[in-house]
Design an enzyme around this catalytic site. Structure first.
Site, PDB file in Angstrom:
ATOM      1  N   GLN A   1      13.499  10.649  42.756  1.00  0.00           N
ATOM      2  CA  GLN A   1      12.107  10.547  42.095  1.00  0.00           C
ATOM      3  C   GLN A   1      11.733   9.400  41.678  1.00  0.00           C
ATOM      4  OE1 GLN A   1      11.745  13.897  39.472  1.00  0.00           O
ATOM      5  NE2 GLN A   1       9.516  13.564  39.207  1.00  0.00           N
TER       6      GLN A   1
ATOM      7  N   SER B   1      20.124  10.927  41.690  1.00  0.00           N
ATOM      8  CA  SER B   1      19.618  12.039  41.159  1.00  0.00           C
ATOM      9  C   SER B   1      19.335  12.886  42.289  1.00  0.00           C
ATOM     10  CB  SER B   1      18.273  11.655  40.129  1.00  0.00           C
ATOM     11  OG  SER B   1      17.677  12.754  39.553  1.00  0.00           O
ATOM     12  N   LEU B   2      17.960  13.254  42.249  1.00  0.00           N
ATOM     13  CA  LEU B   2      17.463  14.222  43.452  1.00  0.00           C
ATOM     14  C   LEU B   2      17.927  13.809  44.570  1.00  0.00           C
ATOM     15  CD1 LEU B   2      15.135  15.944  44.972  1.00  0.00           C
ATOM     16  CD2 LEU B   2      13.782  14.064  45.031  1.00  0.00           C
TER      17      LEU B   2
ATOM     18  N   ARG C   1      14.659  23.582  41.485  1.00  0.00           N
ATOM     19  CA  ARG C   1      15.044  22.423  40.748  1.00  0.00           C
ATOM     20  C   ARG C   1      13.522  21.751  40.231  1.00  0.00           C
ATOM     21  NH1 ARG C   1      16.077  16.538  40.863  1.00  0.00           N
ATOM     22  NH2 ARG C   1      17.935  16.175  39.904  1.00  0.00           N
TER      23      ARG C   1
ATOM     24  N   HIS D   1      17.483  13.539  32.822  1.00  0.00           N
ATOM     25  CA  HIS D   1      18.661  12.969  32.601  1.00  0.00           C
ATOM     26  C   HIS D   1      19.044  12.586  31.250  1.00  0.00           C
ATOM     27  CE1 HIS D   1      19.475  12.941  36.807  1.00  0.00           C
ATOM     28  NE2 HIS D   1      18.262  12.268  36.829  1.00  0.00           N
TER      29      HIS D   1
ATOM     30  N   GLN E   1      24.129  17.174  36.543  1.00  0.00           N
ATOM     31  CA  GLN E   1      23.273  15.936  36.645  1.00  0.00           C
ATOM     32  C   GLN E   1      21.933  16.000  35.907  1.00  0.00           C
ATOM     33  OE1 GLN E   1      20.508  15.702  40.369  1.00  0.00           O
ATOM     34  NE2 GLN E   1      22.545  15.282  40.932  1.00  0.00           N
TER      35      GLN E   1
END
Length: 311
Positions: free
Chosen positions: A11, A91-92, A116, A196, A245
């Protein structure tokens, strides 16, 4: 043959028009968009191709759009016979790495990302916050100032670049002080929440319940988890890292340094933008770096690797 790492952006990499070149030139891309829209029951390609950026950058839309475009880029280079020695996603992007490893099907991955994205979107609406990138300052100096303002380092990207996450008012105070401490630049990221960080703990716990219902396989290619910065193979480790995460820091620099230590010398970023390509170049110089986000960049990659006998 050299060891190759496939990197999948997350993202913040979105832009209007992402995926359009793939869609216009490859039937495979058309098929993936069609399969995705049947699962999601809404027309995602319209927002990818036409925007507006403000809507595309909303957490729910951007996560799904990036996941799909990353995956299309991966399939297109796989058709060229390229195989990864390592997979890593920011991340994603780790969800695409998990699908590419064989641990999940594309359909299962898309459904998970959908859940998510919904949860993170809900969290971002409840908490007024965001993320800023701090450029040109040593990490230890950033860490000292972070503690004073109730914000957290969300991403350890590379030397001289970290991302800080927190509530809006705290981020503003932090940004003012960090500039005075010598940061070359403080950049607001195109995300809508303090991801995060500790503010995602409740979201992480909710998402873990969803993950526990999904059957993962062991990975066929090592995944470098951005939560642990370690090689992951076992299905339960993959599941646990994906849950952790959301509220944990992205250890991207450590992850890249592990891949370099393991002998990778070609890094290919698969998906929109060049964020990860720029980051790896700041970590290592004696490597080949490519990004594949459209037809032209795919041709450049293919010609370059043919030239050095890699395909």
């Amino acid at each position: 043959m050299r060891k190759i790492a496939f990197l999948f952006p997350g993202q913040g990499s979105q832009y209007v028009g992402m995926g359009l070149s793939f869609y216009q030139n490859f039937s495979l891309a058309q098929e993936i968009f069609e399969r995705s829209e049947k699962i999601l029951k809404w027309e995602i390609k319209k927002i990818c191709f036409e925007g507006p950026l403000e809507e595309l950058s909303q957490t729910y839309y951007s996560q799904l759009a990036i996941f799909i475009v990353d995956y299309i880029a991966y399939l297109l280079i796989s058709q060229k016979g390229l195989k990864a020695s390592f997979l890593a996603g920011h991340s994603l992007g780790e969800y695409v790495a998990v699908v590419a490893s064989g641990a999940l099907s594309f359909e299962e991955g898309l459904k998970l990302v959908n859940e998510r994205a919904k949860l993170m979107d809900e969290a971002s609406r409840e908490i007024s916050g965001g993320m800023v990138a701090v450029l040109g300052l040593q990490t230890d100096k950033v860490e000292k100032i972070v503690k004073k303002h109730g914000v957290q380092i969300a991403n350890y990207n590379c030397p001289g670049q970290v991302v800080v996450s927190g509530k809006e008012e705290n981020l503003q105070k932090f940004s003012q002080e960090i500039k005075g401490a010598g940061a070359r630049k403080v950049v607001r990221l195109m995300v809508s929440g303090p991801f995060h960080s500790k503010y995602m703990k409740k979201t992480s716990e909710k998402f873990k319940l969803i993950l526990n219902k999904v059957k993962f396989q062991d990975s066929q290619i090592p995944i470098i988890s951005n939560f642990s910065a370690k090689k992951v193979y076992r299905s339960e480790e993959i599941r646990e890292n994906l849950a952790n995460q959301l509220a944990g820091s992205v250890l991207w620099q450590d992850s890249m340094e592990l891949i370099l230590k393991e002998g990778a010398s070609i890094f290919i970023e698969l998906g929109p933008g060049k964020v990860l390509s720029r980051i790896i170049r700041r970590i290592a110089q004696d490597i080949l770096v490519f990004n594949v986000e459209n037809k032209d960049s795919l041709i450049i990659l293919e010609d370059s690797l043919k030239g050095i006998g890699e395909i």
